[in-house]
Design a protein around this motif. Structure first.
Motif, PDB file in Angstrom:
ATOM      1  N   ASN A 238      -5.245  63.524  80.194  1.00 28.88           N
ATOM      2  CA  ASN A 238      -3.830  63.313  80.182  1.00 28.88           C
ATOM      3  C   ASN A 238      -3.698  62.406  78.962  1.00 28.88           C
ATOM      4  OD1 ASN A 238      -2.453  65.331  81.795  1.00 28.88           O
ATOM      5  ND2 ASN A 238      -2.751  64.082  83.564  1.00 28.88           N
ATOM      6  N   VAL A 239      -4.464  61.212  79.031  1.00 23.48           N
ATOM      7  CA  VAL A 239      -4.238  60.317  78.042  1.00 23.48           C
ATOM      8  C   VAL A 239      -4.539  60.880  76.763  1.00 23.48           C
ATOM      9  CG1 VAL A 239      -5.031  58.017  76.877  1.00 23.48           C
ATOM     10  CG2 VAL A 239      -4.644  58.284  79.495  1.00 23.48           C
ATOM     11  N   ALA A 240      -5.576  61.448  76.601  1.00 25.08           N
ATOM     12  CA  ALA A 240      -5.871  62.306  75.165  1.00 25.08           C
ATOM     13  C   ALA A 240      -4.556  63.111  74.673  1.00 25.08           C
ATOM     14  CB  ALA A 240      -7.060  63.019  74.991  1.00 25.08           C
ATOM     15  N   LEU A 241      -3.900  63.844  75.476  1.00 25.98           N
ATOM     16  CA  LEU A 241      -2.887  64.595  75.138  1.00 25.98           C
ATOM     17  C   LEU A 241      -1.497  63.942  75.369  1.00 25.98           C
ATOM     18  CD1 LEU A 241      -3.968  68.047  76.896  1.00 25.98           C
ATOM     19  CD2 LEU A 241      -4.433  67.568  74.556  1.00 25.98           C
ATOM     20  N   HIS A 242      -1.158  62.755  75.685  1.00 29.30           N
ATOM     21  CA  HIS A 242       0.045  62.119  75.820  1.00 29.30           C
ATOM     22  C   HIS A 242       0.752  61.911  74.394  1.00 29.30           C
ATOM     23  CE1 HIS A 242       2.898  59.282  76.809  1.00 29.30           C
ATOM     24  NE2 HIS A 242       2.390  58.332  76.005  1.00 29.30           N
ATOM     25  N   VAL A 246       6.690  64.464  72.915  1.00 29.60           N
ATOM     26  CA  VAL A 246       7.784  63.484  72.349  1.00 29.60           C
ATOM     27  C   VAL A 246       7.478  63.808  70.742  1.00 29.60           C
ATOM     28  CG1 VAL A 246       8.248  61.007  71.470  1.00 29.60           C
ATOM     29  CG2 VAL A 246       7.694  61.746  74.008  1.00 29.60           C
ATOM     30  N   ASP A 247       6.493  63.767  70.104  1.00 24.71           N
ATOM     31  CA  ASP A 247       6.080  64.174  68.934  1.00 24.71           C
ATOM     32  C   ASP A 247       6.576  65.277  68.371  1.00 24.71           C
ATOM     33  OD1 ASP A 247       5.226  61.529  68.653  1.00 24.71           O
ATOM     34  OD2 ASP A 247       2.888  62.075  68.806  1.00 24.71           O
ATOM     35  N   LEU A 248       6.558  66.469  69.292  1.00 28.84           N
ATOM     36  CA  LEU A 248       6.789  67.603  68.777  1.00 28.84           C
ATOM     37  C   LEU A 248       8.376  67.685  68.842  1.00 28.84           C
ATOM     38  CD1 LEU A 248       6.279  70.791  68.437  1.00 28.84           C
ATOM     39  CD2 LEU A 248       6.675  71.239  70.909  1.00 28.84           C
ATOM     40  N   ARG A 249       9.043  66.993  69.675  1.00 30.10           N
ATOM     41  CA  ARG A 249      10.540  67.197  69.541  1.00 30.10           C
ATOM     42  C   ARG A 249      11.104  66.273  68.114  1.00 30.10           C
ATOM     43  NH1 ARG A 249      13.204  68.916  73.962  1.00 30.10           N
ATOM     44  NH2 ARG A 249      15.043  67.186  73.288  1.00 30.10           N
ATOM     45  N   LYS A 250      10.395  65.191  67.970  1.00 31.17           N
ATOM     46  CA  LYS A 250      10.511  64.316  66.923  1.00 31.17           C
ATOM     47  C   LYS A 250      10.574  65.156  65.596  1.00 31.17           C
ATOM     48  CE  LYS A 250       9.699  59.742  68.777  1.00 31.17           C
ATOM     49  NZ  LYS A 250       8.956  58.568  68.640  1.00 31.17           N
ATOM     50  N   ALA A 251       9.588  66.171  65.488  1.00 31.89           N
ATOM     51  CA  ALA A 251       9.239  66.701  64.101  1.00 31.89           C
ATOM     52  C   ALA A 251      10.542  67.740  63.808  1.00 31.89           C
ATOM     53  CB  ALA A 251       8.173  67.693  64.557  1.00 31.89           C
ATOM     54  N   PHE A 252      11.274  68.012  64.645  1.00 33.16           N
ATOM     55  CA  PHE A 252      12.687  68.694  64.470  1.00 33.16           C
ATOM     56  C   PHE A 252      13.748  68.237  64.578  1.00 33.16           C
ATOM     57  CE2 PHE A 252       9.060  71.435  66.127  1.00 33.16           C
ATOM     58  CZ  PHE A 252       9.156  72.602  65.233  1.00 33.16           C
ATOM     59  N   ARG A 253      15.077  68.796  64.008  1.00 39.13           N
ATOM     60  CA  ARG A 253      16.108  68.112  64.252  1.00 39.13           C
ATOM     61  C   ARG A 253      16.721  68.412  65.452  1.00 39.13           C
ATOM     62  NH1 ARG A 253      19.105  71.047  58.915  1.00 39.13           N
ATOM     63  NH2 ARG A 253      18.381  72.801  60.464  1.00 39.13           N
ATOM     64  N   LEU A 284       1.381  71.851  66.551  1.00 35.82           N
ATOM     65  CA  LEU A 284       0.386  71.692  67.509  1.00 35.82           C
ATOM     66  C   LEU A 284      -0.891  71.479  67.106  1.00 35.82           C
ATOM     67  CD1 LEU A 284       1.691  73.616  70.469  1.00 35.82           C
ATOM     68  CD2 LEU A 284       2.041  71.322  70.175  1.00 35.82           C
ATOM     69  N   SER A 285      -1.165  72.617  66.307  1.00 39.45           N
ATOM     70  CA  SER A 285      -2.826  72.567  65.518  1.00 39.45           C
ATOM     71  C   SER A 285      -2.963  71.201  64.854  1.00 39.45           C
ATOM     72  CB  SER A 285      -2.960  73.888  65.042  1.00 39.45           C
ATOM     73  OG  SER A 285      -2.729  74.954  65.564  1.00 39.45           O
ATOM     74  N   GLU A 286      -2.176  70.846  64.077  1.00 35.46           N
ATOM     75  CA  GLU A 286      -2.381  69.461  63.414  1.00 35.46           C
ATOM     76  C   GLU A 286      -2.380  68.302  64.107  1.00 35.46           C
ATOM     77  OE1 GLU A 286       0.881  69.292  60.415  1.00 35.46           O
ATOM     78  OE2 GLU A 286       0.213  71.238  59.375  1.00 35.46           O
ATOM     79  N   TRP A 287      -1.354  68.185  65.064  1.00 38.15           N
ATOM     80  CA  TRP A 287      -1.492  67.042  66.002  1.00 38.15           C
ATOM     81  C   TRP A 287      -2.833  67.061  66.943  1.00 38.15           C
ATOM     82  CZ3 TRP A 287      -2.106  65.376  70.954  1.00 38.15           C
ATOM     83  CH2 TRP A 287      -1.545  63.988  71.209  1.00 38.15           C
ATOM     84  N   LEU A 288      -3.402  68.082  67.592  1.00 36.79           N
ATOM     85  CA  LEU A 288      -4.600  68.184  68.433  1.00 36.79           C
ATOM     86  C   LEU A 288      -5.794  67.879  67.504  1.00 36.79           C
ATOM     87  CD1 LEU A 288      -3.908  71.477  70.382  1.00 36.79           C
ATOM     88  CD2 LEU A 288      -3.897  68.972  71.323  1.00 36.79           C
ATOM     89  N   SER A 289      -5.661  68.093  66.277  1.00 38.54           N
ATOM     90  CA  SER A 289      -7.032  68.049  65.231  1.00 38.54           C
ATOM     91  C   SER A 289      -7.154  66.493  65.318  1.00 38.54           C
ATOM     92  CB  SER A 289      -6.708  68.475  63.847  1.00 38.54           C
ATOM     93  OG  SER A 289      -5.733  67.947  63.341  1.00 38.54           O
ATOM     94  N   GLY A 290      -6.152  65.583  65.387  1.00 37.12           N
ATOM     95  CA  GLY A 290      -6.416  64.051  65.517  1.00 37.12           C
ATOM     96  C   GLY A 290      -7.224  63.788  66.715  1.00 37.12           C
ATOM     97  N   MET A 291      -7.379  64.477  67.700  1.00 29.89           N
ATOM     98  CA  MET A 291      -8.070  64.210  68.955  1.00 29.89           C
ATOM     99  C   MET A 291      -9.334  64.709  69.016  1.00 29.89           C
ATOM    100  SD  MET A 291      -6.485  61.649  70.610  1.00 29.89           S
ATOM    101  CE  MET A 291      -7.516  61.748  72.055  1.00 29.89           C
TER     102      MET A 291
END
Length: 545
Positions: A238-242, A246-253, A284-291
């Motif tokens: 859960n910490v890894a996916l936390h 929020v980041d997904l919502r910030k990526a859009f207007r 999501l694919s780009e965000w998850l690659s960081g983990m």
């Protein structure tokens, strides 16, 4: 500690006092994390790690409460005596080493794949439970409101409730996906950086992550991943996916922000614009690659809740089928109706389970067959008792009747169907045909799916957590938990959420058992029943020996 150890035996420890002491400390950690006071959080966590009360509760959790309490690690220790438990309490201490886990392969439901589980030794399990008691309140204050998996006070029903609230007014496109091998691929360096906890806790957690596994007689390193099956791995996942929501919502207007609902590593993204959903998949694919993670291609698809898209309508999530149907204005103001029910795959798996039980008891007495089937039927029916399941329940009862009729006719090939019916079914009772044994003293009836009442689930409020201390709110919610049967729900309501033995409130992940006060396990009258913690139930019977 030594004075308390010599004064008390394991079964005579003041468990209510220990539970209150640890919960008060967890509540302080939660509130300090909520206001961003990192210094106080670290100080209280150090206090938790040295607390004798917390160590006792951690040992009790892994040796008495957990379902895998009798599963041994590589050291072969499967259970501990009360004296050995006290010894374990005194030896718990943070370090920078860990013993490898034992690898066990279990079948994955609905597929031919196998899921790897890692079973740590008893010492590591207890220490992980202690660390979890310190870390969980801190992260519960930070976790996103639409994250529901492996969290206290939250369940699959809350995730389905969030989806229903998101689509009940307007149909939407849906991205349904999950994270491929989430527990096996988490990047250790990125996870430890994200945890951002004290050096002593970081060293110990890194040691668990790097400990490796023993698969048979072969040792395997674990350069990535959090061992699935350990006490602390769900929290680490859960910490890894936390931050994903929020980041997904910030990526859009603001006008285009999609909604993400997550249960562990299963994800659903909802929005009325197809382009936003498609862009969300790329994000999501780009965000998850960081983990070190990635989406699973075979489980990733885009659909619509009302109209066909790429030949499909609606989607399945956590065993539920979520779909909207066109309706006339006389039936719905919106022109459609949202219906959530058990998915076809869930129905098929359940019927296969029933068929396997019946097949395995071809020559068994009828009472034994009923005793094996009832828990399977009750568990499945209770899980789906918060959605539109009445029609599905009737269909399952019909299929089960035909399966049981074939079971009965096979046992008596030379008898006619009327003789068989009156031998195995109660007829003329006003309840239809009831599959029941003819034992007059303790007759056993087969539980029918359709007897399960449908009760709508109320979604958990926002970012509420059991650590906020609002027990009036949480004790009322406990009777609506998907793992709680109707009998347990009635006892919870009657006891106002309190254990009948120790008088403490039931915590959201506490294991509860029904105690028969006259010790007659067949007397199920409400006045004879009391709901207790599992460890309290053990203590009651230990006193009567």
């Amino acid at each position: 500690m030594s004075e308390l150890t010599t004064t008390y035996e394991w079964k005579t420890l003041p468990w209510p006092k220990l539970g209150r002491r640890v919960f008060k400390l967890q509540k302080r950690i939660y509130r300090a994390s909520l206001r961003g006071d990192v210094k106080t959080v670290r100080r209280l966590q150090r206090l938790m790690m040295k607390s004798w009360s917390a160590k006792c509760l951690a040992v009790r959790r892994v040796t008495q409460d957990n379902q895998g309490k009798k599963t041994a690690g590589i050291d072969g220790v499967a259970s501990l005596s009360p004296k050995a438990r006290l010894t374990l309490v005194g030896s718990l201490q943070l370090g920078d080493k860990a013993t490898p886990s034992r690898r066990v392969w279990i079948p994955k439901p609905g597929s031919s794949e196998q899921r790897p589980l890692s079973i740590p030794v008893m010492y590591d399990r207890a220490l992980q439970a202690l660390v979890k008691q310190a870390l969980e309140p801190e992260w519960e204050a930070q976790f996103e409101p639409n994250s529901f998996g492996f969290r206290p006070g939250r369940s699959c029903r809350d995730a389905i409730g969030a989806i229903f609230l998101a689509i009940k007014q307007k149909p939407k496109y849906v991205l349904e996906t999950d994270v491929a091998q989430c527990f096996e691929r988490i990047d250790h360096k990125a996870l430890c950086k994200k945890l951002n906890t004290s050096p002593s806790l970081t060293r110990q957690i890194r040691a668990w992550l790097k400990a490796g596994v023993m698969d048979g007689h072969q040792f395997q390193t674990t350069p990535t991943g959090a061992a699935q099956g350990s006490v602390i791995s769900p929290l680490l996942a859960n910490v890894a996916l936390h931050g994903l929501e929020v980041d997904l919502r910030k990526a859009f207007r603001s006008a285009q922000r999609p909604m993400l609902v997550r249960y562990a590593d299963d994800l659903v993204v909802l929005h009325q614009d197809l382009a936003v959903v498609q862009e969300s998949q790329r994000f999501l694919s780009e965000w998850l690659s960081g983990m070190g993670l990635a989406l699973k291609p075979s489980k990733t698809r885009i659909t619509h809740t009302l109209v066909p898209y790429e030949g499909q309508v609606g989607f399945d999530f956590l065993g539920y089928e979520v779909r909207q149907y066109p309706m006339g204005k006389t039936h719905s103001k919106q022109g459609f109706k949202t219906i959530i029910k058990p998915s076809k795959e869930a129905q098929i798996r359940h019927f296969h389970r029933i068929r396997e039980v019946v097949k395995a008891h071809k020559a068994a007495p009828q009472a034994v067959l009923i005793d094996r089937l009832n828990p399977v039927i009750r568990g499945w029916a209770n899980y789906f008792s918060n959605v539109c399941s009445k029609s599905t329940y009737s269909s399952m009862d019909n299929l089960m009747y035909h399966k049981l009729r074939a079971w009965a006719r096979r046992r008596h090939p030379n008898k006619n169907r009327h003789w068989i019916a009156h031998k195995y079914w109660l007829i003329g009772t006003g309840e239809g045909w009831v599959f029941a044994s003819r034992n007059d003293q303790h007759p056993m009836r087969l539980f029918q799916h359709a007897r399960t009442p449908i009760k709508r689930h109320i979604k958990v409020q926002g970012s509420r957590s059991p650590y906020d201390g609002d027990w009036i709110y949480w004790s009322r919610r406990m009777s609506q938990h998907p793992a709680v049967t109707l009998r347990v729900a009635r006892l919870l309501k009657r006891q106002a959420g309190l254990c009948a033995h120790c008088g403490l409130y039931f915590f959201s992940d506490d294991l509860m058992e029904v105690h028969h006060m006259d010790r007659n396990q067949n007397n199920h009258k409400q006045v004879n029943l009391a709901l207790t913690h599992r460890h309290c139930h053990d203590q009651i019977h230990a006193k009567r020996v």
